[in-house]
Design a protein around this motif. Structure first.
Motif, PDB file in Angstrom:
ATOM      1  N   ALA A   1      18.840  -0.775 -24.099  1.00  0.00           N
ATOM      2  CA  ALA A   1      19.567  -1.993 -24.458  1.00  0.00           C
ATOM      3  C   ALA A   1      20.377  -1.800 -25.734  1.00  0.00           C
ATOM      4  N   ILE A   2      21.342  -2.697 -25.905  1.00  0.00           N
ATOM      5  CA  ILE A   2      22.101  -2.751 -27.156  1.00  0.00           C
ATOM      6  C   ILE A   2      21.443  -3.851 -27.986  1.00  0.00           C
ATOM      7  N   TYR A   3      20.863  -3.503 -29.109  1.00  0.00           N
ATOM      8  CA  TYR A   3      20.115  -4.493 -29.890  1.00  0.00           C
ATOM      9  C   TYR A   3      20.990  -5.162 -30.937  1.00  0.00           C
ATOM     10  N   TYR A   4      20.715  -6.446 -31.142  1.00  0.00           N
ATOM     11  CA  TYR A   4      21.444  -7.150 -32.188  1.00  0.00           C
ATOM     12  C   TYR A   4      20.527  -8.163 -32.855  1.00  0.00           C
ATOM     13  N   VAL A   5      20.883  -8.538 -34.072  1.00  0.00           N
ATOM     14  CA  VAL A   5      20.205  -9.648 -34.732  1.00  0.00           C
ATOM     15  C   VAL A   5      21.289 -10.617 -35.189  1.00  0.00           C
ATOM     16  N   THR A   6      21.027 -11.921 -35.047  1.00  0.00           N
ATOM     17  CA  THR A   6      21.998 -12.887 -35.558  1.00  0.00           C
ATOM     18  C   THR A   6      21.420 -13.524 -36.814  1.00  0.00           C
TER      19      THR A   6
ATOM     20  N   GLU B   1      26.713 -16.377 -31.977  1.00  0.00           N
ATOM     21  CA  GLU B   1      25.634 -16.963 -31.184  1.00  0.00           C
ATOM     22  C   GLU B   1      26.111 -17.307 -29.777  1.00  0.00           C
ATOM     23  N   TRP B   2      27.348 -17.777 -29.690  1.00  0.00           N
ATOM     24  CA  TRP B   2      27.904 -18.103 -28.372  1.00  0.00           C
ATOM     25  C   TRP B   2      28.362 -16.847 -27.664  1.00  0.00           C
ATOM     26  N   LEU B   3      28.857 -15.943 -28.475  1.00  0.00           N
ATOM     27  CA  LEU B   3      29.317 -14.676 -27.914  1.00  0.00           C
ATOM     28  C   LEU B   3      28.199 -14.030 -27.096  1.00  0.00           C
ATOM     29  N   VAL B   4      27.002 -13.946 -27.689  1.00  0.00           N
ATOM     30  CA  VAL B   4      25.929 -13.225 -26.991  1.00  0.00           C
ATOM     31  C   VAL B   4      25.395 -13.985 -25.782  1.00  0.00           C
TER      32      VAL B   4
ATOM     33  N   HIS C   1      27.386 -15.274 -23.675  1.00  0.00           N
ATOM     34  CA  HIS C   1      28.343 -14.963 -22.611  1.00  0.00           C
ATOM     35  C   HIS C   1      28.468 -13.469 -22.359  1.00  0.00           C
ATOM     36  N   LEU C   2      28.361 -12.712 -23.426  1.00  0.00           N
ATOM     37  CA  LEU C   2      28.473 -11.265 -23.270  1.00  0.00           C
ATOM     38  C   LEU C   2      27.049 -10.733 -23.168  1.00  0.00           C
ATOM     39  N   THR C   3      26.500 -10.785 -21.975  1.00  0.00           N
ATOM     40  CA  THR C   3      25.087 -10.420 -21.861  1.00  0.00           C
ATOM     41  C   THR C   3      24.907  -8.933 -21.597  1.00  0.00           C
ATOM     42  N   GLU C   4      25.978  -8.262 -21.188  1.00  0.00           N
ATOM     43  CA  GLU C   4      25.877  -6.810 -21.063  1.00  0.00           C
ATOM     44  C   GLU C   4      27.217  -6.148 -21.292  1.00  0.00           C
ATOM     45  N   TYR C   5      27.152  -4.869 -21.614  1.00  0.00           N
ATOM     46  CA  TYR C   5      28.365  -4.096 -21.814  1.00  0.00           C
ATOM     47  C   TYR C   5      28.085  -2.692 -21.286  1.00  0.00           C
ATOM     48  N   ALA C   6      28.989  -2.153 -20.508  1.00  0.00           N
ATOM     49  CA  ALA C   6      28.814  -0.836 -19.894  1.00  0.00           C
ATOM     50  C   ALA C   6      27.440  -0.729 -19.235  1.00  0.00           C
ATOM     51  N   GLU C   7      27.085  -1.773 -18.524  1.00  0.00           N
ATOM     52  CA  GLU C   7      25.814  -1.850 -17.792  1.00  0.00           C
ATOM     53  C   GLU C   7      24.581  -1.792 -18.676  1.00  0.00           C
TER      54      GLU C   7
ATOM     55  N   PRO D   1      22.237  -4.050 -21.171  1.00  0.00           N
ATOM     56  CA  PRO D   1      22.043  -5.432 -21.626  1.00  0.00           C
ATOM     57  C   PRO D   1      22.109  -5.528 -23.146  1.00  0.00           C
ATOM     58  N   LEU D   2      22.603  -6.672 -23.624  1.00  0.00           N
ATOM     59  CA  LEU D   2      22.524  -6.921 -25.061  1.00  0.00           C
ATOM     60  C   LEU D   2      21.219  -7.659 -25.307  1.00  0.00           C
ATOM     61  N   ALA D   3      20.404  -7.159 -26.217  1.00  0.00           N
ATOM     62  CA  ALA D   3      19.089  -7.761 -26.422  1.00  0.00           C
ATOM     63  C   ALA D   3      18.911  -8.174 -27.865  1.00  0.00           C
ATOM     64  N   SER D   4      18.436  -9.412 -28.036  1.00  0.00           N
ATOM     65  CA  SER D   4      18.192  -9.903 -29.391  1.00  0.00           C
ATOM     66  C   SER D   4      16.893  -9.312 -29.909  1.00  0.00           C
ATOM     67  N   VAL D   5      16.876  -8.924 -31.177  1.00  0.00           N
ATOM     68  CA  VAL D   5      15.626  -8.385 -31.722  1.00  0.00           C
ATOM     69  C   VAL D   5      14.668  -9.514 -32.073  1.00  0.00           C
TER      70      VAL D   5
END
Ligand code: ADP
Ligand code: MG
Length: 678
Positions: A479-484, A516-519, A521-527, A529-533
Motif C-alpha cells: 500500500a501507499i501509506y499516508y497520514v493526514t 481529507e477529501w482527496l483520499v 476519492h483517490l483510493t488507489e494509484y497504479a493498482e 491502495p492508499l492506506a491511512s496510517v
C-alpha cells in the motif's frame, strides 16, 4: 454649463437640423430633430438668434475609496515600469473593438458606416499630451461612472483587505490585481476621456476628467464620433514619452499581437498621413515558429491582465473535422481571487476571430480555472450564448482537447523543468486536487501530477510524486501509506508513524485541508491502495515477517487481554475499543479510527467550518512494550489506574493535534500521578 446660440443651418439645410455656436466659440451641427429637445434637457427650443442654456449636466464625483488606494499604490509601485500605460490603454481599446464587433453581429447599425475598426495613438509636444483613440463600443454616461470611478472586479474587496501598508509587499500584490486604465496616472497628472457609446446620438457623448487624486468630473458633450479618446496630460518627468519612435517601440514591445491596426501619424517633417505600426494579426492565427517568446508573453499579459510573464504556454491549431485554435497559458502566480467561488475563468472564446465572451467556463474544467488564454473556433455559430455552450457538442470536444493539452503541458513541465513545476504545484496544486474529486475518468492521470510531503524528505515542501513513492516501496509493501494532519510538524511527529520509521517505510504527510477529501476519492494509484496510517488495524502485509520478534510479541499480546478490558471499562465513554498494537515503538498509546469512519483531522476541519459532526468514538491502541503500560498492568489502586488510563488517552489525542475536552482535568490527573512518583 454653456450658452448655446442657434447659429445657422447645417449643410444639408434641413430646418430640423440647426447649427449651434457655443459661447466659447465652438460651432457644431446638432443632428437631432428639434422635436427631440429633451436630449439636451431643454424645456423649450428657441428661435434663431436667441440664446439658450444647455445643461451639460456636469458633476464632480468622488472616487470609491478603493480606487483612491489603488491609484496611490500604483503610482508608487510602477514608477520603474511607466511605459505599461500604453499597453493598458491599447488593450482597453482592443477590448472595445471586440465588443463592438460582437454587438454588431445582432445590430449592424452600431457600426454607423464606419466598420474599419482601428486604434490611433497621437502625441502633441506643445500640449504635452498623448492620446489613444478607438472607434470601438464606447461608453454611456453611466458606464463611464461605473467603469472609471469604481473597481468592479469581483473580489476587489478582499484584495484591498489583504493590503498591508508595507509598500514593497503591496507592490507585489498589485501585479496580481492588474492595473488597467488607472495606470495612466503613473505618467499623467490629468486624464481626459471623451467617449460615446455606439448607437447613442452624438449629443450623448461624455467627457470624464480627473487628476487622479480624489475626484473626477463627468459631463455630457457633443461627440460626432463613436468610440473613445483617452488623453493623458503628462507629468513633467514623463516628457520622454513625447517621442514618436519611443511610442512605436513600446507598441512593438507590448502590443504587436493586437489584431487591430494601431496607427500613428507618420514621423518626419515632410511626411503626412498615417501608418500602421503593428502586425495587426491575431497572434493565435500565426505560425508557431514565427512567434517569439516575448510576443507570447505580451499577449498573455493582455488576455490575463497579469503583470508578470506566464510560467509556460501551449499553442495548438486543430484541423480536420473540427477546426479551432487554442493558446493557453499557466500563470506564474495565483490571481488574487483564486479561492473566490465566483472567480472568473480565464479563457476567452472567439468564433472565426470575433470575440464572443470572456470567462467561458465551459472550455475547461473547474480544476483548471487558473489557465488563461483564448480559444477560437471555426465551427460555432457567432450568436452562441452561454446557455447553448452548456450542451454543445463542439464545445465538449474543444473542452476535452484543451484539457488534454494543458495536462500534457504540465507533464512536460514536470519532466523537463522540475523547478518551474515546483513553483506551479505550490501555486495551483490545491486547485488541481479538486480535479480528482470532481471528475472520475482522469483520476490516475491527475494523480500522476500531484506532489506530496513525505517522511523521506526533510523539507516542508511538497516534492514527491506517487511514482517516486512507488519506486521506493519496500519489498513486500503493498500500500501507499499516508497520514493526514493539520500541519507538517504534527504529521511528522505523529505516533502512528513510529513503526514506519523503524521499518523505514515512507509515509506521505498530507496537511492540506482538501487532502481529507482527496483520499476519499483517490483510493488507489497504479493498482496500489492508499492506506491511512491512523485508520483501521494496521496491516503491514508481508512486511511484518521481516522482523523476527514480531511473532514472539504476538503471543505476549494475549496476556494483555485483561489490561485492555480494564482500560476499556474506565474509558467506556471515550473509546470504542482498546487494543494492543505493534505500530508504536516510543509512545505508550495512540488513537485510530475505524476503517470506514471519519478521521479525527477531517472532524476538526468540519467543525472549524461550522458544521455539526458527531464523531464515532475512537479506538485506543496501546504499546505493550512501553514502561507506562507495564506499570499500569501492575496497578492495583482503581483511582490511580483510572487517572493513568485517562492520561494515556489525552496524551494520544494531543499528539495527533487534537483538542482536549477537559484540559483542567488532564492537568489535575497529571499532577496527581507526578506526586505519586518518588
Ligand atoms: P479591465 O480592462 O481589466 O476591465 P480597466 O481598468 O483597464 O480594467 O478598464 C475598466 C473598464 O473601463 C473596462 O472594463 C471597460 O468597461 C471600460 N473601458 C476602459 N477603456 C475603454 C475604452 N477604450 N472603450 C470602452 N470601454 C472602456
Ligand atoms: Mg484593461
Amino acid at each position: 454649463m454653456y450658452d448655446i446660440h442657434i447659429w445657422g443651418q447645417s449643410k444639408n439645410s434641413d430646418p430640423k437640423f440647426p447649427c449651434f455656436r457655443r459661447n466659447d466659440g465652438f460651432r457644431f451641427p446638432l443632428e437631432i430633430p428639434r422635436r427631440k429637445p429633451h436630449i439636451w434637457q431643454l424645456d423649450t427650443l428657441i428661435d434663431d438668434g436667441d440664446t439658450m442654456t444647455v445643461d451639460t449636466n456636469k458633476e464632480a464625483l468622488g472616487f470609491e475609496t478603493e480606487v483612491q488606494q489603488l491609484l496611490d499604490l500604483m503610482i508608487h509601485s510602477l514608477y520603474s515600469n511607466q511605459e505599461i500605460f500604453l499597453r493598458e490603454l491599447i488593450s482597453n481599446a482592443s477590448d472595445a473593438a471586440d465588443r463592438l464587433r460582437f454587438e454588431g453581429l445582432q445590430d449592424d447599425s452600431l457600426f454607423e458606416d464606419d466598420s474599419d475598426l482601428n486604434i490611433r495613438v497621437e502625441y502633441n509636444k506643445t500640449q504635452k499630451t498623448i492620446s489613444v483613440l478607438d472607434n470601438g463600443i464606447g461608453m454611456s454616461r453611466q458606464e463611464v461612472v461605473d467603469n472609471l470611478g469604481t473597481i468592479a472586479k469581483s473580489g476587489s474587496r478582499q484584495f484591498f483587505e489583504s493590503l498591508t501598508g508595507d509598500q514593497t509587499r503591496d507592490s507585489q500584490l498589485i501585479g496580481q490585481f492588474g492595473v488597467g486604465f488607472y495606470s495612466s496616472f503613473i505618467i499623467a497628472d490629468k486624464v481626459e476621456v471623451v467617449t460615446r457609446r455606439a448607437g447613442l446620438p452624438r449629443a450623448e457623448g461624455v467627457r470624464w476628467v480627473s487628476d487622479g487624486k480624489s475626484e473626477y468630473t463627468v459631463e455630457t458633450v457633443d461627440r460626432p464620433k463613436r468610440g473613445t479618446k483617452v488623453t493623458l496630460y503628462l507629468r513633467k518627468e514623463a516628457k520622454e514619452f513625447l517621442d514618436g519612435y519611443r511610442l512605436r517601440s513600446i507598441i512593438n514591445k507590448y502590443s504587436d499581437h493586437i489584431s487591430l491596426p494601431i496607427v500613428m501619424p507618420k514621423e518626419g517633417k515632410d511626411e503626412t498621413g498615417d501608418e500602421t505600426v503593428n502586425d495587426a494579426k491575431a497572434l493565435w492565427t500565426r505560425n508557431k515558429k514565427d512567434i517569439k517568446d516575448e510576443e507570447y508573453n505580451e499577449f498573455y499579459k493582455t488576455v490575463s491582465h497579469d503583470f508578470e510573464d506566464p510560467l509556460c504556454h501551449v499553442h495548438t491549431k486543430v484541423e480536420g473535422k473540427l477546426e479551432y485554435a487554442s493558446l493557453l497559458y499557466i500563470p506564474a502566480r495565483a490571481p488574487f481571487d483564486l479561492w473566490d467561488r465566483e472567480q472568473r475563468h480565464g479563457v476567452k472564446l472567439y468564433v472565426k476571430r470575433v470575440f464572443i465572451m470572456d470567462d467561458a467556463k465551459q472550455l475547461l474544467p473547474a480544476y483548471l480555472r487558473f489557465v488563461k488564454g483564448v480559444v477560437d473556433s471555426d465551427d460555432l455559430p457567432l450568436n452562441i450564448s452561454r446557455e447553448i455552450l452548456q450542451q454543445n457538442k463542439v464545445i465538449e470536444t474543444i473542452r476535452s482537447g484543451c484539457t488534454k493539452k494543458v495536462l500534457d503541458l504540465l507533464k512536460k513541465l514536470a519532466n523537463k523543468e522540475p523547478d518551474k513545476y515546483k513553483q506551479f504545484w505550490q501555486t495551483f496544486g490545491r486547485v488541481m486536487k479538486e480535479g480528482v474529486i470532481d471528475v472520475h475518468d482522469k483520476r490516475e492521470e491527475l494523480a500522476k501530477l500531484f506532489r506530496f510531503k513525505t517522511t523521506h524528505e526533510d523539507t516542508e515542501e511538497e516534492t514527491v510524486s506517487l511514482d517516486d513513492y512507488i519506486s521506493r516501496m519496500k519489498e513486500g509493501q503493498t500500500a501507499i501509506y499516508y497520514v493526514t494532519a493539520e500541519n507538517h510538524a504534527t504529521a511528522k511527529n505523529s505516533p502512528h508513524l513510529e513503526i514506519f520509521r523503524k521499518k523505514e517505510i515512507e509515509v506521505l504527510l498530507l496537511t492540506d485541508p482538501i487532502d481529507e477529501w482527496l483520499v476519499t476519492h483517490l483510493t488507489e494509484y497504479a493498482e496500489k491502495p492508499l492506506a491511512s496510517v491512523n485508520k483501521g488495524e494496521l496491516d503491514l502485509g508481508d512486511l511484518t515477517d521481516e522482523t523476527s520478534d514480531d511473532k514472539a510479541e504476538e503471543t505476549a499480546d494475549d496476556k494483555l487481554d485483561d489490561l485492555t478490558k480494564r482500560i476499556e471499562k474506565v474509558l467506556d465513554e471515550r473509546v470504542k475499543e482498546v487494543r494492543i498494537t505493534r505500530r508504536l515503538t516510543e509512545s505508550p498509546a495512540c488513537l485510530v479510527a475505524d476503517e470506514h469512519e471519519m478521521g479525527r483531522h477531517l472532524e476538526q476541519i468540519l467543525k472549524a467550518s461550522g458544521q455539526q459532526v458527531t464523531m464515532a468514538k475512537p479506538i485506543m491502541e496501546i504499546n505493550p512494550g512501553h514502561p507506562i503500560v507495564g506499570k499500569l498492568q501492575g496497578e492495583a489502586d482503581e483511582t490511580r489506574f483510572g487517572d493513568w488510563a485517562n492520561i494515556l488517552f489525552d496524551q494520544a489525542l494531543l499528539s495527533e493535534g487534537g483538542q482536549l475536552e477537559d484540559p483542567a482535568g488532564f492537568v489535575q490527573r497529571l499532577n496527581s500521578v507526578f506526586l505519586e512518583l518518588k
